[in-house]
Write an enzyme that holds these catalytic residues in place. Structure first.
Site, PDB file in Angstrom:
ATOM      1  N   LYS A  22       0.836  -1.210   0.000  1.00 19.40           N
ATOM      2  CA  LYS A  22       0.000   0.000   0.000  1.00 19.40           C
ATOM      3  C   LYS A  22       0.871   1.261   0.000  1.00 19.40           C
ATOM      4  CE  LYS A  22      -1.666   1.600   4.075  1.00 19.40           C
ATOM      5  NZ  LYS A  22      -1.397   3.012   4.402  1.00 19.40           N
ATOM      6  N   ASN A  23       1.847   1.310   0.894  1.00 21.06           N
ATOM      7  CA  ASN A  23       2.608   2.549   1.043  1.00 21.06           C
ATOM      8  C   ASN A  23       3.626   2.765  -0.074  1.00 21.06           C
ATOM      9  OD1 ASN A  23       1.088   3.158   3.237  1.00 21.06           O
ATOM     10  ND2 ASN A  23       2.629   2.555   4.762  1.00 21.06           N
ATOM     11  N   ARG A  93      -4.064  10.280   4.472  1.00 21.33           N
ATOM     12  CA  ARG A  93      -2.956  11.232   4.531  1.00 21.33           C
ATOM     13  C   ARG A  93      -1.986  11.103   3.369  1.00 21.33           C
ATOM     14  NH1 ARG A  93      -0.828  14.155   8.765  1.00 21.33           N
ATOM     15  NH2 ARG A  93       1.126  13.761   7.680  1.00 21.33           N
ATOM     16  N   CYS A 117      -4.160  12.521  13.553  1.00 21.05           N
ATOM     17  CA  CYS A 117      -5.053  11.396  13.333  1.00 21.05           C
ATOM     18  C   CYS A 117      -4.970  10.481  14.538  1.00 21.05           C
ATOM     19  CB  CYS A 117      -4.732  10.681  12.035  1.00 21.05           C
ATOM     20  SG  CYS A 117      -3.202   9.782  12.113  1.00 21.05           S
ATOM     21  N   ARG A 122       0.619  14.479  13.275  1.00 24.62           N
ATOM     22  CA  ARG A 122       1.390  14.108  12.074  1.00 24.62           C
ATOM     23  C   ARG A 122       1.739  15.373  11.295  1.00 24.62           C
ATOM     24  NH1 ARG A 122      -1.059   8.737   9.563  1.00 24.62           N
ATOM     25  NH2 ARG A 122       0.973   8.669   8.570  1.00 24.62           N
ATOM     26  N   PRO A 123       2.785  16.052  11.788  1.00 24.33           N
ATOM     27  CA  PRO A 123       3.157  17.327  11.161  1.00 24.33           C
ATOM     28  C   PRO A 123       3.679  17.135   9.732  1.00 24.33           C
ATOM     29  CG  PRO A 123       4.839  16.630  12.743  1.00 24.33           C
ATOM     30  CD  PRO A 123       3.709  15.649  12.854  1.00 24.33           C
ATOM     31  N   ASP A 125       5.970  19.682   8.527  1.00 26.38           N
ATOM     32  CA  ASP A 125       6.986  20.735   8.413  1.00 26.38           C
ATOM     33  C   ASP A 125       8.161  20.317   7.522  1.00 26.38           C
ATOM     34  OD1 ASP A 125       7.213  18.962  10.772  1.00 26.38           O
ATOM     35  OD2 ASP A 125       9.152  19.931  11.027  1.00 26.38           O
ATOM     36  N   ASP A 308       4.487   0.300  12.058  1.00 31.24           N
ATOM     37  CA  ASP A 308       3.256  -0.282  11.506  1.00 31.24           C
ATOM     38  C   ASP A 308       3.058  -1.747  11.902  1.00 31.24           C
ATOM     39  OD1 ASP A 308       2.677   2.135  10.365  1.00 31.24           O
ATOM     40  OD2 ASP A 308       3.425   1.615   8.378  1.00 31.24           O
ATOM     41  N   ILE A 330       8.478   6.436  16.883  1.00 31.26           N
ATOM     42  CA  ILE A 330       8.004   7.145  15.690  1.00 31.26           C
ATOM     43  C   ILE A 330       6.741   7.937  16.044  1.00 31.26           C
ATOM     44  CG2 ILE A 330       7.260   6.942  13.269  1.00 31.26           C
ATOM     45  CD1 ILE A 330      10.058   5.933  13.564  1.00 31.26           C
ATOM     46  N   ARG A 400      -8.946  -0.163   4.508  1.00 32.10           N
ATOM     47  CA  ARG A 400      -8.102   0.848   3.869  1.00 32.10           C
ATOM     48  C   ARG A 400      -6.770   0.248   3.444  1.00 32.10           C
ATOM     49  NH1 ARG A 400      -6.422   4.895   7.622  1.00 32.10           N
ATOM     50  NH2 ARG A 400      -4.940   5.016   5.932  1.00 32.10           N
TER      51      ARG A 400
HETATM   52  N1  EPU Z   1       7.363  14.035  11.086  1.00 29.24           N
HETATM   53  C1  EPU Z   1       7.726  15.311  11.395  1.00 29.24           C
HETATM   54  N2  EPU Z   1       7.594  16.258  10.410  1.00 29.24           N
HETATM   55  C2  EPU Z   1       7.148  15.966   9.166  1.00 29.24           C
HETATM   56  C3  EPU Z   1       6.784  14.656   8.874  1.00 29.24           C
HETATM   57  C4  EPU Z   1       6.907  13.703   9.853  1.00 29.24           C
HETATM   58  O1  EPU Z   1       8.164  15.601  12.498  1.00 29.24           O
HETATM   59  O2  EPU Z   1       7.071  16.877   8.335  1.00 29.24           O
HETATM   60  C5  EPU Z   1       7.472  12.984  12.097  1.00 29.24           C
HETATM   61  C6  EPU Z   1       6.166  12.254  12.346  1.00 29.24           C
HETATM   62  O3  EPU Z   1       5.370  12.931  13.299  1.00 29.24           O
HETATM   63  C7  EPU Z   1       6.650  10.914  12.830  1.00 29.24           C
HETATM   64  C8  EPU Z   1       7.907  10.687  12.016  1.00 29.24           C
HETATM   65  O4  EPU Z   1       8.322  11.983  11.588  1.00 29.24           O
HETATM   66  O5  EPU Z   1       7.005  11.015  14.185  1.00 29.24           O
HETATM   67  C9  EPU Z   1       7.734   9.782  10.819  1.00 29.24           C
HETATM   68  O6  EPU Z   1       6.621  10.208  10.033  1.00 29.24           O
HETATM   69  P1  EPU Z   1       6.565  10.020   8.466  1.00 29.24           P
HETATM   70  O7  EPU Z   1       6.421  11.368   7.831  1.00 29.24           O
HETATM   71  O8  EPU Z   1       7.686   9.166   8.019  1.00 29.24           O
HETATM   72  O9  EPU Z   1       5.189   9.273   8.280  1.00 29.24           O
HETATM   73  P2  EPU Z   1       4.299   9.343   6.997  1.00 29.24           P
HETATM   74  O10 EPU Z   1       5.152   9.521   5.815  1.00 29.24           O
HETATM   75  O11 EPU Z   1       3.180  10.292   7.215  1.00 29.24           O
HETATM   76  C10 EPU Z   1       4.408   6.782   6.461  1.00 29.24           C
HETATM   77  C11 EPU Z   1       3.415   5.663   6.308  1.00 29.24           C
HETATM   78  C12 EPU Z   1       2.849   5.306   7.663  1.00 29.24           C
HETATM   79  C13 EPU Z   1       4.000   4.888   8.576  1.00 29.24           C
HETATM   80  C14 EPU Z   1       5.035   6.017   8.652  1.00 29.24           C
HETATM   81  C15 EPU Z   1       6.264   5.663   9.446  1.00 29.24           C
HETATM   82  C16 EPU Z   1       2.578   6.082   4.094  1.00 29.24           C
HETATM   83  C17 EPU Z   1       1.445   6.432   3.229  1.00 29.24           C
HETATM   84  N3  EPU Z   1       2.362   6.097   5.415  1.00 29.24           N
HETATM   85  O12 EPU Z   1       3.671   7.880   6.995  1.00 29.24           O
HETATM   86  O13 EPU Z   1       1.979   4.189   7.463  1.00 29.24           O
HETATM   87  O14 EPU Z   1       3.525   4.607   9.857  1.00 29.24           O
HETATM   88  O15 EPU Z   1       5.454   6.371   7.325  1.00 29.24           O
HETATM   89  O16 EPU Z   1       6.912   4.566   8.894  1.00 29.24           O
HETATM   90  O17 EPU Z   1       3.638   5.734   3.604  1.00 29.24           O
HETATM   91  C18 EPU Z   1       0.173   2.784   7.894  1.00 29.24           C
HETATM   92  O18 EPU Z   1       0.395   2.228   6.793  1.00 29.24           O
HETATM   93  O19 EPU Z   1      -0.634   2.296   8.738  1.00 29.24           O
HETATM   94  C19 EPU Z   1       0.858   4.024   8.228  1.00 29.24           C
HETATM   95  C20 EPU Z   1       0.434   4.846   9.170  1.00 29.24           C
END
Ligand code: EPU
Length: 425
Positions: A22-23, A93, A117, A122-123, A125, A308, A330, A400
């Protein structure tokens, strides 16, 4: 709305095929916005999130259809809006990954600002920082990120944050950089296999990227990308979930099409817990006949233990002979499943970003509420061994991200039924 009714099941046995990730498929679909040509994405799982992404793509001017063999075929229609609506971004997201490609290809993107969420804040920045470094202007207006760019220009930028890098943040910046002018270096890029898959797809489209799979990505911008055919990687989280299903029921299951190399930390933890693991070139077999031993693990960016799979392993450790400690590095608040597991008679204590799991000899079935995708899977797994019946409600979360999970489990011997839930609002 449906619920899953799970009864205490015999040890699961047999072989089960893992679906595409999925991801990986979601950002890859977004990447097809970068070309005026069609693309073919093979092995794309049939999931609610994928359907949502296809709907968003169609709003953005790219129609996506599913071939008989399951491959997704994209066709850019020309035109289309540059807006990702609140109603889509709030349900998924990953739709934020259209930000980078829209900006790079069309010079403009309006994407709803995603809120927090069920798994915590889930910032975004890092996404914004990276895209601004490439020359984009990004403002927040009426709940939307309004991004504009005349011309994006390569630069050296750092994508590390307080919890490591960002998976979708790296995807966004990478997709913008491939069409930027000159050379971009992304330091502290996410190394998750899904980011690697995206980068390889971009290379297949004509992008020039070095360092794929490492935390330092070097991108030489190109003027144009062409269409490409790609097969997405197997879903390592689904594979891990199925291995836990084997472990928790004391069964013997071979997950085919899975890559052990993407699950090293997870397989190591399973072995510590008392599960026998056999790694094949494209399969993983998990079996258990002895007791479950307690374990200690910390979720970390890849190749660390994936967040995950945290909830699913918590369900498993609820039945181990001893005390386990699970620490979330995380998403420190990703513990909503704890309260539901307690309803099943588990013994778990929260302590900041850690959960202390005191093993119990048996769980007792109950009605439980799924709070997010992975928590739903954890509750289904617990239901397989809980005495009596477990009703997992709100399973739209599960749909999902897991392709026909109950059918796959059923084929292995699980007693599980999908039923309409008259109690659902
Ligand atoms: N973070 C920041 N700033 C940002 C983005 C992220 O501080 O701008 C922090 C987040 O709060 C978190 C960490 O960095 O603490 C990692 O977040 P990341 O951005 O890597 O998460 P994501 O890209 O939103 C993807 C997966 C998630 C998975 C996370 C971590 C997708 C579509 N989603 O989310 O998958 O948990 O990486 O590996 O790829 C799931 O499939 O159930 C799921 C939630």
């Amino acid at each position: 709305m449906d619920k899953l009714v799970v009864s205490q099941s015999p040890p699961l046995r047999g072989a089960v095929a893992v679906s595409g990730a999925k991801n990986a498929v979601l950002p890859i679909l977004a990447a097809t916005l970068l070309t005026d040509e069609g693309c073919v994405i093979e092995g794309a799982p049939d999931l609610k999130d994928v359907a949502t992404m296809c709907r968003l793509m169609s709003d953005l001017g790219v129609t996506v259809s599913r071939r008989e063999d399951g491959a997704l075929v994209t066709r850019p229609e020309g035109g289309g809006s540059c807006d990702a609506d609140y109603d889509i971004v709030r349900t998924m997201r990953a739709s934020i990954t259209v930000l980078g490609p829209l900006l790079a290809k069309r010079g403009r993107a309006v994407v709803s600002f995603p809120g927090g969420c069920n798994i915590g804040p889930r910032p975004i920045d890092l996404h914004i920082r990276g895209l601004r470094a490439l020359g984009a202007t990004i403002e927040v207006e009426e709940g939307y990120l309004v991004a504009r760019a005349g011309k994006l220009t390569g630069t050296t930028l750092f994508l590390g944050g307080p919890f490591g890098s960002s998976v979708t943040g790296t995807a966004n910046v990478l997709m913008a950089a491939v069409l930027s002018e000159g050379r971009t270096v992304i330091e502290s890029a996410a190394c998750e296999p899904e980011v690697v898959d995206l980068a390889r797809f971009l290379v297949r489209m004509g992008a020039r990227i070095r360092g794929v799979g490492s935390p330092r990505l070097e991108i030489e911008g190109v003027r144009k990308l062409h269409g490409a055919t790609w097969r997405v990687i197997p879903d390592r989280i689904e594979a891990g979930t199925l291995l836990v299903a084997a472990a928790i029921t004391g069964g013997d299951v071979t997950v085919t099409g899975a890559s052990a190399g993407m699950l090293t930390g997870v397989l190591q933890t399973l072995r510590e817990i008392g599960v026998t693991i056999e790694e094949g070139p494209t399969s993983i077999r998990a079996s258990r006949s002895g007791p479950l031993r307690p374990a200690q693990f910390v979720t970390l960016p890849y190749p660390g233990f994936p967040t995950d799979l945290q909830a699913q392993f918590m369900a498993l450790l609820c039945l181990s002979e001893g005390i386990s400690v699970i620490t979330e590095k995380i998403y420190p608040e990703r513990f909503l499943h704890v309260a539901e597991l307690l309803r099943l008679r588990a013994h778990i204590l929260r302590e900041g970003p850690s959960a202390i799991v005191v093993g119990v000899p048996w769980l007792s079935g109950a009605k439980v509420m799924a709070s997010d995708l992975r928590a739903s899977a954890a509750l289904v797994l617990a239901g397989l061994v809980a005495r009596g019946k477990t009703e997992v409600k709100r399973i739209y979360h599960l749909d999902r991200g897991y392709e026909r999970l109950e059918e796959k489990l059923k084929a292995l011997g699980a007693i599980i039924e999908r039923e309409p839930d008259p109690e659902a609002p």
